[in-house]
Each structure stands twice: as C-alpha cells, then as structure tokens.
Design a protein around this motif. Structure first.
Motif, mmCIF file in Angstrom:
data_model
loop_
_atom_site.group_PDB
_atom_site.id
_atom_site.type_symbol
_atom_site.label_atom_id
_atom_site.label_comp_id
_atom_site.label_asym_id
_atom_site.label_seq_id
_atom_site.Cartn_x
_atom_site.Cartn_y
_atom_site.Cartn_z
ATOM 1 N N THR A 133 0.853 -1.199 0.000
ATOM 2 C CA THR A 133 0.000 0.000 0.000
ATOM 3 C C THR A 133 0.883 1.242 0.000
ATOM 4 O O THR A 133 1.603 1.480 0.965
ATOM 5 C CB THR A 133 -0.904 0.024 1.240
ATOM 6 N N PRO A 134 0.899 2.007 -1.098
ATOM 7 C CA PRO A 134 0.130 1.793 -2.334
ATOM 8 C C PRO A 134 0.608 0.543 -3.070
ATOM 9 O O PRO A 134 1.750 0.128 -2.914
ATOM 10 C CB PRO A 134 0.412 3.066 -3.138
ATOM 11 N N ALA A 135 -0.302 -0.042 -3.873
ATOM 12 C CA ALA A 135 0.002 -1.296 -4.561
ATOM 13 C C ALA A 135 1.086 -1.100 -5.615
ATOM 14 O O ALA A 135 1.041 -0.148 -6.395
ATOM 15 C CB ALA A 135 -1.261 -1.849 -5.215
ATOM 16 N N ALA A 154 13.624 -5.162 -1.999
ATOM 17 C CA ALA A 154 14.701 -4.206 -1.780
ATOM 18 C C ALA A 154 14.902 -4.034 -0.270
ATOM 19 O O ALA A 154 13.957 -4.184 0.501
ATOM 20 C CB ALA A 154 14.355 -2.867 -2.426
ATOM 21 N N PRO A 155 16.154 -3.732 0.161
ATOM 22 C CA PRO A 155 17.342 -3.537 -0.690
ATOM 23 C C PRO A 155 17.972 -4.877 -1.065
ATOM 24 O O PRO A 155 18.049 -5.768 -0.233
ATOM 25 C CB PRO A 155 18.270 -2.734 0.226
ATOM 26 N N PHE A 169 10.233 -4.898 -5.065
ATOM 27 C CA PHE A 169 9.265 -4.500 -4.047
ATOM 28 C C PHE A 169 10.026 -4.011 -2.818
ATOM 29 O O PHE A 169 10.894 -4.710 -2.279
ATOM 30 C CB PHE A 169 8.356 -5.668 -3.671
ATOM 31 N N ASP A 170 9.701 -2.812 -2.372
ATOM 32 C CA ASP A 170 10.389 -2.210 -1.231
ATOM 33 C C ASP A 170 9.420 -2.132 -0.052
ATOM 34 O O ASP A 170 8.541 -1.276 -0.013
ATOM 35 C CB ASP A 170 10.896 -0.815 -1.578
ATOM 36 N N PRO A 171 9.556 -3.030 0.914
ATOM 37 C CA PRO A 171 8.599 -3.034 2.043
ATOM 38 C C PRO A 171 8.647 -1.755 2.867
ATOM 39 O O PRO A 171 7.666 -1.428 3.558
ATOM 40 C CB PRO A 171 9.065 -4.250 2.870
ATOM 41 N N ARG A 172 9.754 -1.016 2.795
ATOM 42 C CA ARG A 172 9.859 0.231 3.558
ATOM 43 C C ARG A 172 8.910 1.310 3.037
ATOM 44 O O ARG A 172 8.601 2.274 3.751
ATOM 45 C CB ARG A 172 11.307 0.742 3.501
ATOM 46 N N LYS A 173 8.424 1.151 1.801
ATOM 47 C CA LYS A 173 7.539 2.141 1.204
ATOM 48 C C LYS A 173 6.064 1.754 1.300
ATOM 49 O O LYS A 173 5.210 2.433 0.734
ATOM 50 C CB LYS A 173 7.924 2.359 -0.261
ATOM 51 N N SER A 174 5.772 0.650 1.976
ATOM 52 C CA SER A 174 4.390 0.189 2.107
ATOM 53 C C SER A 174 3.900 0.398 3.531
ATOM 54 O O SER A 174 4.570 0.008 4.499
ATOM 55 C CB SER A 174 4.277 -1.290 1.738
ATOM 56 N N SER A 175 2.728 0.976 3.672
ATOM 57 C CA SER A 175 2.162 1.227 4.998
ATOM 58 C C SER A 175 1.538 -0.010 5.616
ATOM 59 O O SER A 175 1.182 -0.005 6.804
ATOM 60 C CB SER A 175 1.109 2.335 4.912
ATOM 61 N N GLY A 225 14.725 -15.314 2.548
ATOM 62 C CA GLY A 225 14.420 -13.990 3.058
ATOM 63 C C GLY A 225 13.539 -14.062 4.280
ATOM 64 O O GLY A 225 13.647 -14.992 5.088
ATOM 65 N N VAL A 226 12.633 -13.106 4.400
ATOM 66 C CA VAL A 226 11.774 -12.989 5.571
ATOM 67 C C VAL A 226 10.328 -13.303 5.188
ATOM 68 O O VAL A 226 9.794 -12.733 4.225
ATOM 69 C CB VAL A 226 11.861 -11.563 6.168
ATOM 70 N N TYR A 227 9.717 -14.214 5.926
ATOM 71 C CA TYR A 227 8.304 -14.513 5.710
ATOM 72 C C TYR A 227 7.504 -13.332 6.250
ATOM 73 O O TYR A 227 7.709 -12.894 7.398
ATOM 74 C CB TYR A 227 7.928 -15.804 6.424
ATOM 75 N N SER A 228 6.594 -12.794 5.431
ATOM 76 C CA SER A 228 6.020 -11.482 5.708
ATOM 77 C C SER A 228 4.519 -11.440 5.498
ATOM 78 O O SER A 228 3.922 -12.351 4.920
ATOM 79 C CB SER A 228 6.691 -10.423 4.805
ATOM 80 N N ASN A 229 3.918 -10.346 5.968
ATOM 81 C CA ASN A 229 2.492 -10.110 5.845
ATOM 82 C C ASN A 229 2.267 -8.805 5.076
ATOM 83 O O ASN A 229 2.922 -7.797 5.351
ATOM 84 C CB ASN A 229 1.860 -9.993 7.231
ATOM 85 N N GLU A 230 1.341 -8.842 4.083
ATOM 86 C CA GLU A 230 1.163 -7.660 3.242
ATOM 87 C C GLU A 230 -0.217 -7.682 2.588
ATOM 88 O O GLU A 230 -0.903 -8.706 2.565
ATOM 89 C CB GLU A 230 2.260 -7.624 2.169
ATOM 90 N N ALA A 231 -0.622 -6.535 2.048
ATOM 91 C CA ALA A 231 -1.867 -6.436 1.286
ATOM 92 C C ALA A 231 -1.597 -6.850 -0.156
ATOM 93 O O ALA A 231 -0.625 -6.397 -0.765
ATOM 94 C CB ALA A 231 -2.399 -5.014 1.325
ATOM 95 N N LEU A 232 -2.445 -7.722 -0.689
ATOM 96 C CA LEU A 232 -2.305 -8.214 -2.064
ATOM 97 C C LEU A 232 -3.528 -7.805 -2.864
ATOM 98 O O LEU A 232 -4.661 -8.150 -2.513
ATOM 99 C CB LEU A 232 -2.167 -9.732 -2.076
#
Length: 467
Positions: A133-135, A154-155, A169-175, A225-232
């Motif tokens: 988010t944003p997608a 990223a990075p 995909f940069d997780p730092r830019k997703s809310s 990497g890291v197993y993660s949670n995100e909006a798809l």
C-alpha cells in the motif's frame, strides 16, 4: 465393409483457416489447420477478463510472448522444453529427500535449513498482481506445484537478486507491510512443514525475531528472506489484507525477468488456502492457445458449474501439495488406444508449471505410434527417437488427428488442435517412466480449457473453449 465417409467444414478463426473433418457418424476425428497457426504472433492479442460475482480474476499471459510486460530471453526450443519437463517431472515423482539440511549464514543473521523444491525455469505463465500500500505491480509465475509465494525485495544488490524489469518490491515504502514474528502461529505452521523446514532470522543481540524462509528448486534456483504479511491486490478493488509471502533478499540460479512466484498448491501457505474463507479454497485458470494470447486466473468457483466436466482429484501419497487425477484412456483420431489398465496406475499430477505431458512407457509408445500413423503424410525431422517432430515446410495446411484424454468417471477431454497437441511442430508428450509409475499433465494439454480446482469437493473441472 464400406469405408467411412468424411465431411469437412471450413472455418476462419483469427485470420487462420481451420477445417473440421468428421467420419460419417458425425464424430469429429481430424482437424485441418493452417500452418500459420503454429507460428507465434509478434502482436499481443488481448482480451478482457470477465468479472464474475464472488470471484476475483486477473489476466494471465505467457512469459515468452508479446503480452508479457518484459519477455523472458530464454524461450526454450522443443528439445529444451522436453528436458525441463523431464527434470521437473522426475523430481516430482522421485520422492526426493524432503529434509536435507543446509546451513547458510547470510551476514551472520540467518541460519535456515533448505528444501529442494520443484523447477522454476520450466514455468511459462505469469500474472500481474499488486503488492503493498500503495500497490506495486509484481509479475509472478503461476505454479500449482508450489505453495509458498515470494517476490524479490529491496534492498537487494545485483549479486543477490536477478534482473527484473519492475522495480524491486520495497517493504519500507508500504504502509501495510509487516514481517512475521518467530513466535507467531503463522511461523510455527511454516516451521512445522517438513517440506520447507524454515527457521528464524536473528536480530543484532542474538535473539530470534523474524520468521525466515528458504526454498531451493530442482532447476538450481533458490530464494531466501523474511516470511512477511502484506496487502495483495488481485484486481481493481479486490484486496487481500493479510497475505503471507516470502520477501526475498537473496536469490540465485537461472531466473529471468519475472518478479517472483505465486504458489497455488494445497498447503496452508498457498494463495487459495489463505483466501479460502472468502473464495472457498477453489480457483481456476485458462491458458491461452498461443503465447500471443491472454487467459485468466480466478479465485473462487462459479455459482453454476454445469458447463464443467468433473473428475475426482486426490493428493499424491503423503505429498499433499500436488493435485492428482486418474487417467483411464487415450484416443487418437477418434480411435481408443488399447492400454492395459495397470499401465495407467499411479495417477497423473496436474502441473501448470510443467510444459509437456509425461506418460508411462506403454501409453506413451501407443500414443506416439498412433499419432505417427495418422500423420504419415508429413516428413519427420531426424531427431531423438523419443521425439516426434515434423517438417511442415511447403505446406499451407496440415491435417492433425484429435487427441482425447479420458479420466475417472468417464470424463473425456478433447485437447485443443493444434496447440494442445503439438509444440513447435512436435508431439507434446514424453515418457515418464515404467508402467504404473504415473506421470504429469503439462500446460500444453491444458490450453483453452478452464481448469477448475474444487479442492474441498475433491474434484477437477474442465470447461472447453474458455479462452
């Protein structure tokens, strides 16, 4: 006995000539097609993906075709496609060790056992989804033989990540991004899966914090990497708020252009299982007849399935991620092949990540022999004896026998002609191993049919001419 009378009807489809020939009893057995239908178009033939109530759909394209955002540079020849299919099918059927431990230190922070997965480089179809988010658009491979989804994150420098057209995909830019913690139930389920054997990353003071993953595929590709949670975002306005995926910070092997992988297998980590509360665990896809066409991937089942023919579907032994059906018969040119029942025992894995269908020795030999007899008017290309490839130079039209597969319950599926039977002018079937060993249904044979995986109902549906 009088010879059968054949009737032919000439049609024009997408600028190519096609003629359907039937015996006097009206049963379709051969199709006359223009040799132009074997050629890949340079222009994408787009089509609108239908919007269905209570279903989520996204366009699906061939990653080597003009519809792909960034065409892969490693389009395989038939020989290479055959090799890749064999590698993948051999691995799937081999009962390879599922817990081989490999310790790898990533900057002193991660120590994760490895799992030898299936082969990424044999997969051919991709979908574009939105992550975060944003997608942010991500082009991911479609795979029913895997269940953990991942993208490159990223990075990540050029030595740790392979080239892709889209920005990483940069997780730092997703809310909405959040790493999954080691103590969570989601991570415990991942860790308890003996096919993934994942672990946890370590923070600076040596205590476990984030859930890690590592997968190594049979073709030599690997990701960790890291197993993660995100909006798809599956489609405009359709968002899965808590999607679990692998945020990959270290990749390797023969990967090219795609951004990651979308797992559609049966385990808890897969997209269909994660979204089962909304879409019932069912999903379907339709692979276009040629690489310049467009198909679709859909979550959920239609409210009316009367247009589908269903056969039973079961897990493969203790390897439940795969979808297995029972093949009971094969016909060529309208004639049923005489195949001993025991030869087809073992089940057929339905694998959209594989290219060519693999059959046991006797069924493959009988199919090859019948097909060659039906195509005797055309010169064979000198090649490996296991291959059946034709030289159609100088022919504007060729007559191709229909090939049909019959599954348990008497469900008979006519393969698309020519593109569900031939690949680059070659018969798209190969030998899997001894009779009773089982085999795989490859993506060539799935073309143009909507394949509906009704997991809860334990059945696989076919709807002809869906894309």
């Amino acid at each position: 006995m009088a010879s059968p009378v054949f009737l032919c009807i000439l049609l024009v489809i997408f600028g190519s000539y096609l003629s359907i020939c039937a015996a006097g009893d009206g049963k379709q057995s051969f199709v006359v097609v223009s040799t132009r239908s074997f050629q890949t178009e340079d222009v994408c033939s787009t089509s609108t993906v239908t919007s269905w109530p209570n279903r989520a759909a996204a366009p699906l394209v061939h990653r080597h075709g003009p519809c792909a955002k960034s065409q892969s540079t490693d389009k395989p020849s038939f020989t290479e496609a055959l090799h890749r299919s064999r590698v993948r099918a051999d691995y799937i059927m081999s009962k390879a060790p599922r817990g081989t431990t490999v310790q790898e230190q990533d900057e002193g922070k991660v120590s994760i056992p490895a799992y030898l997965g299936t082969s990424v480089d044999s997969q051919e179809y991709v979908v574009t989804l939105g992550l975060g988010t944003p997608a942010v658009e991500q082009v991911v491979l479609l795979d029913t033989g895997s269940y953990l989804s991942w993208v490159q994150c990223a990075p990540c420098n050029s030595s740790d990540c392979y080239p892709q057209k889209d920005p990483l995909f940069d997780p730092r830019k997703s809310s909405t991004y959040a790493p999954i913690s080691c103590g969570s139930d989601v991570c415990k389920i991942l860790q308890s899966d003996d096919k993934l054997n994942n672990g946890c990353s370590m923070n600076g003071n040596g205590t476990q914090s984030q859930c890690g993953y590592r997968v190594e595929y049979g073709g030599g590709s690997k990701t960790s990497g890291v197993y993660s949670n995100e909006a798809l975002t599956l489609a405009p306005g359709i968002v899965i708020k808590d999607f679990h995926f692998g945020c990959g910070y270290k990749q390797g092997g023969p990967n090219d252009k795609f951004d990651g992988l979308l797992g559609l297998g049966r385990a808890p980590e897969s997209l269909p299982v994660q979204t089962s509360a909304v879409y019932g665990g069912s999903f379907s896809y339709c692979l276009p007849p040629v690489s310049s066409g467009t198909g679709f991937l859909a979550l959920g089942a239609p409210s009316n399935t009367s247009a589908f023919s269903f056969t039973s579907m079961t897990p493969l032994m203790d390897y439940a991620t795969f979808y297995v059906v029972e093949l009971t018969g094969i016909s060529v040119g309208g004639k049923q092949l005489h195949i001993p029942r025991k030869a087809l025992e073992g089940g057929m894995i339905v694998d959209c990540g594989n290219i060519i269908t693999q059959l046991p020795t006797t069924p493959h030999a009988k199919l090859q022999s019948a097909f060659r007899a039906a195509m005797a008017a055309y010169p064979l290309v000198p090649s490996d004896p296991d291959e059946t490839c034709y030289n159609f130079t100088g022919y504007s039209n060729v007559t191709v026998p229909k090939v049909a597969l019959t599954f348990s319950g008497g469900v008979t599926i006519d393969l698309d002609v020519p593109n569900g039977v031939l690949l680059d002018g070659c018969l798209a079937f190969a030998e899997s191993g001894p009779d009773g060993y089982g085999g795989t249904i490859g993506n060539v044979q799935m073309r143009t049919s909507e394949m509906l995986y009704d997991v809860r109902g334990g059945r696989l549906g076919f709807r002809a001419g869906a894309c």
